[in-house]
Structures are given as C-alpha cells and as structure tokens.
Design an enzyme around this catalytic site. Structure first.
Site, PDB file in Angstrom:
ATOM      1  N   SER A 174      -9.635  -1.689   7.498  1.00  0.00           N
ATOM      2  CA  SER A 174      -8.987  -1.533   6.196  1.00  0.00           C
ATOM      3  C   SER A 174      -8.088  -2.677   5.766  1.00  0.00           C
ATOM      4  O   SER A 174      -7.634  -2.706   4.630  1.00  0.00           O
ATOM      5  CB  SER A 174      -8.192  -0.225   6.164  1.00  0.00           C
ATOM      6  OG  SER A 174      -9.045   0.884   6.126  1.00  0.00           O
ATOM      7  N   LYS A 195       0.843  -1.193   0.000  1.00  0.00           N
ATOM      8  CA  LYS A 195       0.000   0.000   0.000  1.00  0.00           C
ATOM      9  C   LYS A 195       0.882   1.249   0.000  1.00  0.00           C
ATOM     10  O   LYS A 195       1.860   1.326   0.756  1.00  0.00           O
ATOM     11  CB  LYS A 195      -0.860  -0.071   1.269  1.00  0.00           C
ATOM     12  CG  LYS A 195      -1.936   0.949   1.445  1.00  0.00           C
ATOM     13  CD  LYS A 195      -2.700   0.607   2.735  1.00  0.00           C
ATOM     14  CE  LYS A 195      -3.914   1.482   2.950  1.00  0.00           C
ATOM     15  NZ  LYS A 195      -4.655   1.065   4.171  1.00  0.00           N
ATOM     16  N   SER A 209      -9.281   0.304   3.200  1.00  0.00           N
ATOM     17  CA  SER A 209      -8.536   1.130   2.266  1.00  0.00           C
ATOM     18  C   SER A 209      -7.351   0.414   1.620  1.00  0.00           C
ATOM     19  O   SER A 209      -6.719   0.956   0.716  1.00  0.00           O
ATOM     20  CB  SER A 209      -8.020   2.372   3.000  1.00  0.00           C
ATOM     21  OG  SER A 209      -7.128   2.013   4.052  1.00  0.00           O
TER      22      SER A 209
END
Length: 466
Positions: A178, A79, A154
């Site tokens: 997330s 990420k 996310s």
C-alpha cells in the site's frame, strides 16, 4: 516562486531564511490540493483554518527566534488513518471510531515535533484494505496522470497529492503493497521500513504482523528527513525495535559504487514484457551510478505469497470481526468479501504461517542476500490498470484480480523487509510505473542513498492538474 516544486527540506530552508512564510506555503498548498482533489478525489477532509493557524504560529516562532525542527513551517498531509486529538479518523470507511481521539498518535506527535503541520486528511482505500485505490464509500481514487486509471492503494491520497505538487511528502501505510503500488502508479518515491522500525501506535490496525507505516515523497532527502522523524522505539507500541536510529539525512549521499543488485530473471520474466523492459532501463541507470548486477534465484516466491495471505486474511478478519458481525451492510463490496475470506482460514494454517516466517527469512538471507545487497523487482506486474478493469465489486473475479496486482509486493511484508520504490525512466505515451528495491532488515540508510543516486539520473516530474 514555484513553491509546489520544492522539496520539503528546501521549503523549510526558505521558511527559516524568511524568503517565504509558512502562511504563504500553506495557502499555496491548499489551493493546489483542492485542484488535485477535484481531479483525483484525493482528500477526505480539508482543514484550512487549523492549517493556517498552525502556519501563523510557525511564523511567529521564527520571528521570536525559535525553530522547532527540520520541517518547521512545512505543510504536509497524511492518509486518514492516524489518530489526532479531537478528531475521528475516517479510515476511508462508514465504520470508524465512536469518539474523537484523546491524543495524537505517536507519528502525528513526531511530525509536529519536527515542525510540520497537517493541512488535510487524505483519501485511502476503505480500511486501508486494497491495492488499487477503489473505495465504494468515498469514491474511487483516480490516477493524476490519466484519471481513467487506478492510483494504486491503499495510500492513494498521499501519493496523488505528492505527485501533483500539493504537498512535498506525507505518510502512508503498507500491509501488502500500500505504499509501493500508489507510489508506482503516481510516479513518486516511497520507503516501506523494516517491520518494527516505525511505530504504529495511533494508526488504524489491519494486520498487526504485516502493517508498516512509511514516508512518501518526490525527493529522497524528504524521505530521509521524514523517516528520521518517524523511526525509533515507542513505549506505546511494544513491537517497535530498540535499535538506535541512524542519522538518515547525514548518510544519504554515500556512494552506491559496488552495490550489488540482485536480479532474478526467472521471477522477473513473469511480469509483462513492457514492465521487464522498463525495469532493465532503471537497472542501467543504477549501473551508471556504480551499482553492479548479480544473478539471484528466489525459489519460493509463490509460497511466500501464500503464507502472507494466510496471515493477512486471518488477522484482518479478526480485527473486523466485531464490525462485520453487526454492521456488515456498511462495508463496500471488495473489503467485505476480503474480510469474509479470512474467517475460512483454519487456525492451524495461520499458526503454521507464523511459525514458518523466521525460517523463511533466514532462507532468504542465506540463499539470496548472501550474493547481493538489494533485490530489484517490479511493483505492478503489468502496466497501470484502468479503474473499470478492476471495478469488479466483491464477485468471484476479485481475489484473482487483486492477487495479480500484488504478485510482486505482498511477500515482502511477510518477511518484514524494507523496500524502496522508485519510478521507472519515463516512456513517451505510457503512464508512470515503478519498481522496488528490497533490502536486508534495517537497511533503510542504504536504500535512501540509492534513492538519492537514482534521483540525480531520473528526476521526478509533477503530474499536471489541468
């Protein structure tokens, strides 16, 4: 050799045995990642040249008789919220750090020490502040099993890339679901560690009292090896625990016979009937491995969720206040609306929520974990939503829509407990979805052994790229 189907630990073994080179593995990963990006919008930035240079260095090291760790030569991706020397992390946003990072964040350093190299920076919800994968700056993430549906967020890019076989594993973060929600939507595993088990130094902050960084993978052994690399005290993050780190890979094959799984039938009944059915199917698989179902009752779940929101909204607003004051036009509508909500939480309410946390954790341990080892709950309350269904911008429907999505995941962060996400047994015609097993503080080794036992009964399948 189908390299994209291999677990990271198996790929590392083949690289070490010279059955495949790190360059070959990296080239294969980049090809597949580009296909995944075309289908799902998985990547912020490809780093082909740097990745191949690192792979060549890994192969040279082996030729010279040197190996640097359990993931030597393995291509991974993470990420895009971690500092890396000479780079500016996108944070999934128009607003980002003004200067390139002077050094790697601690977790990037630790993955390099384990021998892996990064091949791309992966998609995330803007500022990691959203549970569905929507991003009005980078474009929305798309579910690899059906691109009309959300990927979860996310940590969307990491989940999508793992689900399609582009990488075997990678890092995500979890402030209110997330890690767990994208793992569920994409049909893979994740492990949210106990708050303080893993450093956040060099990771973009959102809500410092809730943020946790953890691994995502298709194989429980990879979760264990990555967590081993990530866990442990870090002088750069004063909040990290001083507790010794167990040998997670060595403990992963412990049997789960006699494990008590807490089931709160009343709380679970608030999920969609289809989710309840799939949860029970997963429970039966765990019972087949020797686990036992026990009844528990969590009488304050909604209160815990309310307290979690008070903390998250306030801390996120504080983190974003300098940006919002001068650069509000650069925000996407959903994140801007959520950040602005935080400015209306009274300081008194925030302080009450923070003071209540230790009491609430003690209540959970005494009332619930006195009767069980883990608690089993859904992640999504219903089937995986469509992108259009949740594309509500920053309007009045936003908070209600997101609260529904996070109903079963957000309270865990308030309690700072660890959670393992596993996929439900497959159902013909239905998208993957998943559930969480919530453990006691610092019970990651036990959760990993459950993941291993479950995986033997429910192997993870790759999402198609065509």
């Amino acid at each position: 050799m189908a390299l994209h189907k291999l677990a990271a630990v198996d790929l590392a073994a083949k690289i070490k045995a010279r059955e495949v080179s790190s360059v070959e593995a990296t080239e294969s990963a980049l090809v597949r990642l580009k296909a995944a990006h075309q289908k799902c919008n998985a990547v912020v930035a490809f780093e082909d040249d740097e990745a191949l240079a690192a792979a060549k260095a890994a192969d040279r090291a082996l030729a010279e008789g040197t190996s640097f760790g359990p993931l030597h030569g393995v291509p991974l991706a993470h990420k895009d919220m971690f500092e890396r020397a000479g780079k500016v992390a996108s944070w999934g946003a128009n607003i980002r750090a003004k200067e390139p990072a002077a050094r790697d964040g601690t977790l990037i350093e630790r993955f390099k020490a384990a021998g892996s190299h990064q091949i791309a920076a992966l998609h995330l919800t803007e500022f990691a502040y959203g549970p569905i994968g929507h991003n009005y700056v980078l474009g929305h993430a798309r579910n690899p099993w059906n691109t009309a549906h959300v990927s979860g967020g996310s940590s969307s890019g990491t989940a999508m890339s793992i689900a399609t076989g582009a990488i075997a594993g990678g890092m995500g973060s979890d402030t209110a679901g997330s890690l767990r929600l994208p793992a569920s939507a994409c049909g893979i595993m994740s492990l949210k560690p106990t708050w303080s088990r893993v450093t956040r130094a060099g990771a973009m902050p959102l809500s410092s009292s809730l943020d946790a960084v953890g691994p995502m993978a298709r194989d429980a052994r990879d979760l264990a090896v990555m967590l081993q690399a990530m866990a442990g005290h870090d002088p750069r993050d004063a909040a990290t625990s001083m507790r010794p780190v167990p040998d997670y890979p060595a403990l992963i094959d412990r049997p789960v016979k006699g494990l008590r799984i807490g089931i709160d039938e009343k709380l679970i009944s608030e999920a969609d009937v289809s989710v309840q059915e799939r949860l029970m199917q997963a429970l039966h698989l765990l019972e087949g491995a020797g686990a036992e179902q026990v009844a528990v009752h969590i009488d304050n779940w909604s209160t815990l969720d309310h307290l979690a929101q008070l903390v998250q909204l306030t801390e996120a607003a504080a983190a974003h206040s300098p940006f919002l004051r001068h650069q509000s036009a650069k925000y996407g509508p959903q994140v801007q609306a959520r950040v602005e909500y935080g400015h209306f939480v009274p300081a008194h309410d925030y302080l009450v929520a923070m003071r209540a946390r230790a009491m609430m954790l003690r209540k959970m341990l005494d009332d619930v974990y006195a009767h069980c080892d883990v608690v089993m709950l859904p992640n999504f309350a219903g089937p995986i939503p469509t992108i259009e269904e949740l594309d509500v911008g920053g309007g009045p429907q936003l908070m209600a829509a997101l609260t529904k999505v996070m109903k079963f995941v957000r309270p865990l962060n308030y309690l700072q407990l660890p959670a393992l996400t596993l996929p439900y047994p497959a159902v013909s015609g239905a998208l993957p979805n998943g559930f969480q097993l919530m453990g006691r503080p610092f019970s990651e080794a036990r959760l990993l052994s459950i993941a291993r036992a479950y995986q033997e009964r429910r192997p993870i399948e790759l999402a198609p790229l065509e």
